[in-house]
Design a protein around this motif. Structure first.
Motif, PDB file in Angstrom:
ATOM      1  N   GLY A   1      -1.088 -14.008  -2.737  1.00  0.00           N
ATOM      2  CA  GLY A   1      -0.298 -15.319  -2.697  1.00  0.00           C
ATOM      3  C   GLY A   1       1.337 -14.957  -3.162  1.00  0.00           C
ATOM      4  N   LYS A   2       1.420 -13.549  -3.292  1.00  0.00           N
ATOM      5  CA  LYS A   2       2.843 -13.397  -3.619  1.00  0.00           C
ATOM      6  C   LYS A   2       4.150 -13.446  -2.739  1.00  0.00           C
ATOM      7  N   SER A   3       3.568 -13.632  -1.924  1.00  0.00           N
ATOM      8  CA  SER A   3       4.768 -14.366  -1.132  1.00  0.00           C
ATOM      9  C   SER A   3       5.177 -15.673  -0.837  1.00  0.00           C
ATOM     10  N   THR A   4       4.034 -16.855  -1.154  1.00  0.00           N
ATOM     11  CA  THR A   4       4.033 -18.520  -2.101  1.00  0.00           C
ATOM     12  C   THR A   4       5.214 -18.801  -3.125  1.00  0.00           C
ATOM     13  N   LEU A   5       4.690 -17.125  -3.640  1.00  0.00           N
ATOM     14  CA  LEU A   5       5.854 -17.084  -5.462  1.00  0.00           C
ATOM     15  C   LEU A   5       6.974 -16.867  -5.146  1.00  0.00           C
ATOM     16  N   ILE A   6       7.094 -15.924  -4.155  1.00  0.00           N
ATOM     17  CA  ILE A   6       8.888 -15.112  -3.525  1.00  0.00           C
ATOM     18  C   ILE A   6       9.563 -16.574  -3.338  1.00  0.00           C
ATOM     19  N   ASN A   7       9.021 -17.481  -2.599  1.00  0.00           N
ATOM     20  CA  ASN A   7       9.618 -18.260  -1.764  1.00  0.00           C
ATOM     21  C   ASN A   7      10.566 -19.752  -2.581  1.00  0.00           C
ATOM     22  N   VAL A   8       9.415 -19.311  -3.828  1.00  0.00           N
ATOM     23  CA  VAL A   8       9.679 -20.029  -4.539  1.00  0.00           C
ATOM     24  C   VAL A   8      10.336 -19.864  -5.608  1.00  0.00           C
ATOM     25  N   LEU A   9      10.279 -19.177  -5.725  1.00  0.00           N
ATOM     26  CA  LEU A   9      11.476 -17.990  -6.674  1.00  0.00           C
ATOM     27  C   LEU A   9      13.042 -18.612  -6.249  1.00  0.00           C
ATOM     28  N   ALA A  10      12.890 -18.364  -4.941  1.00  0.00           N
ATOM     29  CA  ALA A  10      14.079 -18.473  -3.975  1.00  0.00           C
ATOM     30  C   ALA A  10      14.608 -19.643  -3.887  1.00  0.00           C
TER      31      ALA A  10
END
Length: 314
Positions: free
Chosen positions: A126-135
């Motif tokens: 789930g790293k990519s999903t988290l990155i999108n939320v961070l960004a």
């Protein structure tokens, strides 16, 4: 179950991470809250060079909440490590990551300064999903399969943080057989690299011991059998997994069990505890020692054969 699934882009990523690691201030390691130990890449500990780490227990909405808290407390016993849990509602909590980054490296906070944070994690955590939320925007490709991200990228966040994304990366060989099964069960490894029935058997054995009431409720069983394979057959019969000759289709039931575990419909489950981690670390160390002793014995045998051959030629 021994796992050796290390595509070429993962090896390339490891070399690139090693090269830029000295420039990083903070490491953000994304773990699967259902398997915090097995989803913890041992290469991170080797590569991070003592830098502070934020361990994110992702997919916490699928994990046992009591065990998630136990794991958070366990990780934070280590110096320079902070742990937080994220479920579906990441947007409401994501600011905590920026706050922790600033807290861990306060000397890099300021108008003319920048915190460099590397985010790492195994495939399908789930790293990519988290990155999108961070960004706050779509910057990373997501997908319900391992190894979606293939290359590094940099993402500028608020609060003077530059995030360095890396591909989801396993380590070359999963020595702990138990971790191999758990990684297969939660979907960190491509399904083509696992044996469904073996993984389902391991999963059923653990759930019978740790979460019997969830199994009873999900598969409508009044009583549970003692063995994992009896459970697969009993649940398969309940689900109508029947093939020719009125035989239970154990492969089909194995698929159902694994998919329902991954989707969280069985219930909120954590497949390992800190005590299991410590026991299995001892086991892995013993395996390594035995392998090294075997290697040295072979080397010694080769030396002796060469010495005898030289003596015979004289």
């Amino acid at each position: 179950m021994a796992i050796q699934w290390f595509p070429g882009h993962m090896n390339k990523a490891r070399n690139e991470i090693k090269e830029i690691m000295p420039q990083m201030d903070v490491i953000i390691e994304v773990l699967d809250a259902r398997i915090p130990y097995s989803s913890e890449n041992p290469m991170v500990a080797t590569l991070r060079e003592g830098k502070p780490v934020i361990k994110i227990l992702n997919k916490a909405d699928l994990a046992d909440p009591k065990m998630t808290q136990t794991w958070k407390d366990y990780f934070e016993q280590e110096n320079g490590v902070k742990a937080i849990a994220f479920g579906n509602d990441k947007a409401a909590e994501v600011h905590r990551i920026n706050e922790l980054c600033k807290k861990l490296v306060p000397h890099k906070v300021g108008a003319d300064k920048q915190i460099k944070a590397m985010i790492m994690g195994i495939p399908n955590v789930g790293k990519s999903t988290l990155i999108n939320v961070l960004a706050g925007r779509i910057v990373a490709k997501t997908g319900n399969e391992p190894a979606v991200t293939k290359a590094q990228q940099r993402i500028k966040l608020d609060d003077g943080i530059m995030l360095y994304d890396t591909p989801g990366m396993l380590w070359p060989k999963v020595e702990n057989e138990n971790s191999g099964y758990r990684l297969g069960a939660t979907g960190a490894i491509r399904d083509t690299a696992i044996e469904y029935e073996e993984v389902a058997s391991y999963t059923a054995e653990y759930l019978l011991h740790a979460y019997p009431e969830l199994l009873k409720a999900r598969y409508k069983l009044d009583e549970l059998p003692e063995s994992d394979w009896e459970f697969v057959e009993m649940a398969g019969k309940k689900r109508g997994c029947i093939r020719g000759g009125n035989q239970i289709d154990t492969y089909k039931m194995s698929e159902i069990l694994i998919n329902e575990l991954r989707d969280g419909v069985i219930g909120r489950i954590t497949m390992e505890t800190p005590a299991m981690r410590e026991e299995e670390e001892i086991m892995v160390a013993e395996l390594r020692a035995a392998a090294e002793a075997k290697k040295q014995a072979k080397e010694e045998e080769k030396k002796q054969r060469r010495a005898r051959a030289r003596k015979n030629r004289r």
